[in-house]
Design a protein around this motif. Structure first.
Motif, mmCIF file in Angstrom:
data_model
loop_
_atom_site.group_PDB
_atom_site.id
_atom_site.type_symbol
_atom_site.label_atom_id
_atom_site.label_comp_id
_atom_site.label_asym_id
_atom_site.label_seq_id
_atom_site.Cartn_x
_atom_site.Cartn_y
_atom_site.Cartn_z
ATOM 1 N N ALA A 29 0.847 -1.202 0.000
ATOM 2 C CA ALA A 29 0.000 0.000 0.000
ATOM 3 C C ALA A 29 0.874 1.239 0.000
ATOM 4 O O ALA A 29 1.997 1.231 0.515
ATOM 5 N N GLY A 30 0.317 2.325 -0.579
ATOM 6 C CA GLY A 30 1.041 3.597 -0.601
ATOM 7 C C GLY A 30 1.487 3.919 -2.005
ATOM 8 O O GLY A 30 2.483 3.373 -2.477
ATOM 9 N N GLY A 31 0.720 4.772 -2.677
ATOM 10 C CA GLY A 31 1.103 5.207 -4.018
ATOM 11 C C GLY A 31 0.591 4.328 -5.140
ATOM 12 O O GLY A 31 0.912 4.576 -6.300
ATOM 13 N N VAL A 32 -0.196 3.309 -4.843
ATOM 14 C CA VAL A 32 -0.666 2.401 -5.900
ATOM 15 C C VAL A 32 -1.890 3.023 -6.582
ATOM 16 O O VAL A 32 -2.959 3.098 -5.986
ATOM 17 N N THR A 33 -1.714 3.465 -7.817
ATOM 18 C CA THR A 33 -2.830 4.105 -8.527
ATOM 19 C C THR A 33 -3.000 3.574 -9.950
ATOM 20 O O THR A 33 -3.957 3.935 -10.613
ATOM 21 N N THR A 34 -2.075 2.753 -10.425
ATOM 22 C CA THR A 34 -2.187 2.248 -11.809
ATOM 23 C C THR A 34 -1.871 0.746 -11.833
ATOM 24 O O THR A 34 -1.366 0.182 -10.851
ATOM 25 N N LEU B 238 -7.956 16.311 -7.298
ATOM 26 C CA LEU B 238 -7.181 15.083 -7.502
ATOM 27 C C LEU B 238 -6.699 14.998 -8.951
ATOM 28 O O LEU B 238 -5.565 14.615 -9.216
ATOM 29 N N LEU B 239 -7.558 15.405 -9.895
ATOM 30 C CA LEU B 239 -7.203 15.288 -11.313
ATOM 31 C C LEU B 239 -6.069 16.230 -11.689
ATOM 32 O O LEU B 239 -5.244 15.907 -12.532
ATOM 33 N N ARG B 240 -6.024 17.407 -11.060
ATOM 34 C CA ARG B 240 -5.000 18.372 -11.502
ATOM 35 C C ARG B 240 -3.736 18.324 -10.627
ATOM 36 O O ARG B 240 -2.792 19.045 -10.894
ATOM 37 N N SER B 241 -3.695 17.464 -9.617
ATOM 38 C CA SER B 241 -2.535 17.450 -8.710
ATOM 39 C C SER B 241 -1.502 16.413 -9.113
ATOM 40 O O SER B 241 -1.816 15.421 -9.767
ATOM 41 N N ASN B 242 -0.265 16.666 -8.674
ATOM 42 C CA ASN B 242 0.768 15.648 -8.828
ATOM 43 C C ASN B 242 1.427 15.395 -7.475
ATOM 44 O O ASN B 242 1.005 15.971 -6.460
ATOM 45 N N SER B 243 2.465 14.552 -7.483
ATOM 46 C CA SER B 243 3.026 14.091 -6.209
ATOM 47 C C SER B 243 3.474 15.243 -5.308
ATOM 48 O O SER B 243 3.372 15.165 -4.081
ATOM 49 N N ALA C 88 -0.965 10.169 -11.164
ATOM 50 C CA ALA C 88 -1.395 9.221 -12.206
ATOM 51 C C ALA C 88 -2.915 9.214 -12.387
ATOM 52 O O ALA C 88 -3.428 8.509 -13.250
ATOM 53 N N ILE C 89 -3.635 9.994 -11.562
ATOM 54 C CA ILE C 89 -5.106 10.016 -11.690
ATOM 55 C C ILE C 89 -5.476 11.124 -12.675
ATOM 56 O O ILE C 89 -5.278 12.302 -12.394
ATOM 57 N N THR C 90 -6.003 10.736 -13.838
ATOM 58 C CA THR C 90 -6.260 11.743 -14.866
ATOM 59 C C THR C 90 -7.723 11.816 -15.289
ATOM 60 O O THR C 90 -8.120 12.779 -15.944
ATOM 61 N N THR C 91 -8.511 10.812 -14.956
ATOM 62 C CA THR C 91 -9.943 10.873 -15.291
ATOM 63 C C THR C 91 -10.751 10.255 -14.161
ATOM 64 O O THR C 91 -10.238 9.429 -13.412
ATOM 65 N N VAL C 92 -12.033 10.668 -14.091
ATOM 66 C CA VAL C 92 -12.955 10.048 -13.132
ATOM 67 C C VAL C 92 -13.618 8.873 -13.842
ATOM 68 O O VAL C 92 -14.092 9.018 -14.966
#
Ligand SMILES: Cc1cc2nc3c(=O)[nH]c(=O)nc-3n(C[C@H](O)[C@H](O)[C@H](O)COP(=O)(O)O)c2cc1C
Lengths: 95, 373
Positions: free
Chosen positions: B225-230, B267-272, B341-345
């Motif tokens: 866990a931690g950072g898993v988005t793709t 969330l969509l416009r943010s990065n790390s 890595a989150i770019t769309t809902v």
């Protein structure tokens, strides 16, 4: 621990002489409250100190905590002099 | 020769699911959607009363039938004695004045009246509340119970006797993992410092393989866990030896999540780099998207946030007001560093399927064909 009258039987406090005075680290933490947006969040908190020997066992199945005091390390800004630490998250230095 | 499905891990085998993907979320619709799509949904229920937990369990069960799902609670790993009045008295006046100043500068109205008393984060209350919440989980025979902080080891005998739930524990350090593995906890979730919400100090890439070594030869499974988005993160977690992944941030950007639309936009416009740690909301670092709130506490004129639970008590009303009146630029949604890595809902079920497909594609690309001797 401020427990209400009817609950006192649920929390047993005993003294474990074998643990008293041993140095230990508590990898503790708990409920920190709502974060922005309202989701409840927790927080990890580390304390390094000395085990007093007091052990509190709450309810059934028994949920054990050891009292830690005389801190040499506390979370940033913390002022408390003693905490109850989940026994499974308490690590003795001499183990 | 037919290739075994690399996504069919020991977690899939043990829980009868298709994908080794676990969703932590606060919205029951997300939980039901993920479990129905072949993953496992685990409901964050720390903020719910026992009867609210019971009705959420019934709601989810009606939608997922026999598929596994879980409930997560914040069992304390330590707590301080004291009562709310004593603690209130410890809040310095200067801090109260600063919060008032933020309220007027930000034109933040008063909060709406509460329909039930707020939950106290103070020791004995935490124990009482956790016990009452746990009783519901046992009574309702929820398949999985996950403990956020304190070890679930003290529940093992009761769970084995009752036949449910399986006990899962989140850990941030190898020695916590060792304790839980030795006690026989069913799954440990190795949560790295990149995670949203509470996180330890060790990164996911370093923590997971170390915990895997501790679990080797035991019946305890390990989730990363931690950072898993793709799906690439899922493939990487499996490459590290994990039996699956546990993710939180990504589900806030799904159609089913109760996240406010502006928070999804954040969330969509943010990065790390935007997923900063701030002590301003609770007194302890919580990873969240940068906002006017987190920035205000970094001004040179701002006082240091108080320790937990004093900071939470100090800011409870203004935080509630910000939420009640949707003061958008003062709210930063809690988020992990994988947010870039989150770019769309998407629908939660689509997230599961896309992650699985991308993970398979990634593993396929990396597969080295055996060289003929
Ligand atoms: C808004 C939010 C609230 C969280 N609250 C909890 C919680 O109540 N209990 C818990 O076990 N973990 C909680 N977490 C942490 C997640 O369980 C998980 O470890 C984390 O989200 C994983 O990292 P990721 O966000 O990068 O996917 C929370 C995470 C977020 C984003």
């Amino acid at each position: 621990m401020t427990l209400e009258a009817g609950e006192r039987d649920q929390a047993r406090i005993e003294f474990v002489a074998a643990h008293a005075g041993r140095r230990a680290t508590c990898e503790g933490g708990g409920h920190a409250g709502p974060a922005p947006g309202g989701a409840q969040v927790g927080a990890r908190q580390r304390y390094v100190g000395r085990v007093s020997g007091r052990r509190m066992v709450y309810g059934d199945p028994p949920w054990p905590f050891l009292e830690l005091t005389d801190f040499t390390e506390r979370p940033e800004g913390a002022t408390e002099e003693r905490i109850w630490c989940d026994e499974a998250n308490l690590f003795f230095d001499d183990d | 020769m037919a290739q075994a499905n690399p996504l069919h891990t020991r977690l899939c085998e043990a829980y009868g699911v298709e994908y080794p993907i676990v969703a932590f979320a606060h919205t029951k619709d997300v939980i039901a959607a993920v479990s129905r799509a072949g993953g496992i949904g685990v409901l964050g229920a720390a903020g719910l009363d026992p009867e609210e937990i019971r009705s959420a369990i019934h709601w989810i069960r009606e939608r997922v039938g026999d598929r596994p799902f879980g409930v997560d609670l914040l069992l304390p790993a330590s707590f301080v004695e004291g009562n709310a009045e004593d603690l209130e008295a410890q809040i310095p006046d200067g801090h109260r004045v600063f919060v008032q100043r933020l309220k007027s500068e930000g034109n933040i109205p008063d909060p709406k009246p509460l329909d039930k008393p707020p939950t106290s984060g103070i020791g004995p209350d935490m124990l009482r509340r956790a016990r009452a919440q746990l009783d519901v989980i046992f009574e309702e025979r929820v398949p999985i119970f996950a403990s956020a902080l304190g070890s679930p080891a003290f529940l093992i005998e009761r769970a084995r006797e009752a036949g449910a739930p399986k006990l899962w524990g989140l850990i941030g350090l190898p020695r916590q993992a060792r304790r839980e593995i030795e006690a026989g906890v069913d799954v440990v979730i190795a949560a790295g410092s990149d995670a949203g919400g509470h996180s330890g100090s060790i990164g996911t890439f370093s923590l997971v393989p170390e915990v895997m070594r501790l679990a080797r030869g035991t019946n305890t499974l390990v989730l990363a866990a931690g950072g898993v988005t793709t799906g690439a993160h899922v493939a990487a977690a499996l490459a590290l030896g994990a039996d699956g992944v546990w993710c939180g941030t990504i589900w806030q950007a799904t159609n089913e999540s109760e996240t406010e639309p502006f928070q999804r936009e954040q969330l969509l416009r943010s990065n790390s780099e935007d997923a900063v740690q701030s002590r301003a909301s609770t007194g302890k670092p919580v990873r969240m998207i940068r906002s006017k709130w987190s920035e205000a506490w970094k001004q040179p004129s701002a006082p240091e946030p108080l320790p937990m639970p004093l900071q939470g008590m100090l800011v409870a009303d203004i935080q509630r007001a910000i939420k009640d009146h949707r003061v958008e630029d003062w709210q930063g949604v809690p988020s992990g560093q994988g947010v870039g890595a989150i770019t769309t809902v998407k629908h939660a079920s689509q997230v599961v399927l896309d992650m699985a497909e991308e993970a398979l594609g990634t593993l396929e690309r990396l597969r080295v064909e055996p060289v003929e001797a």
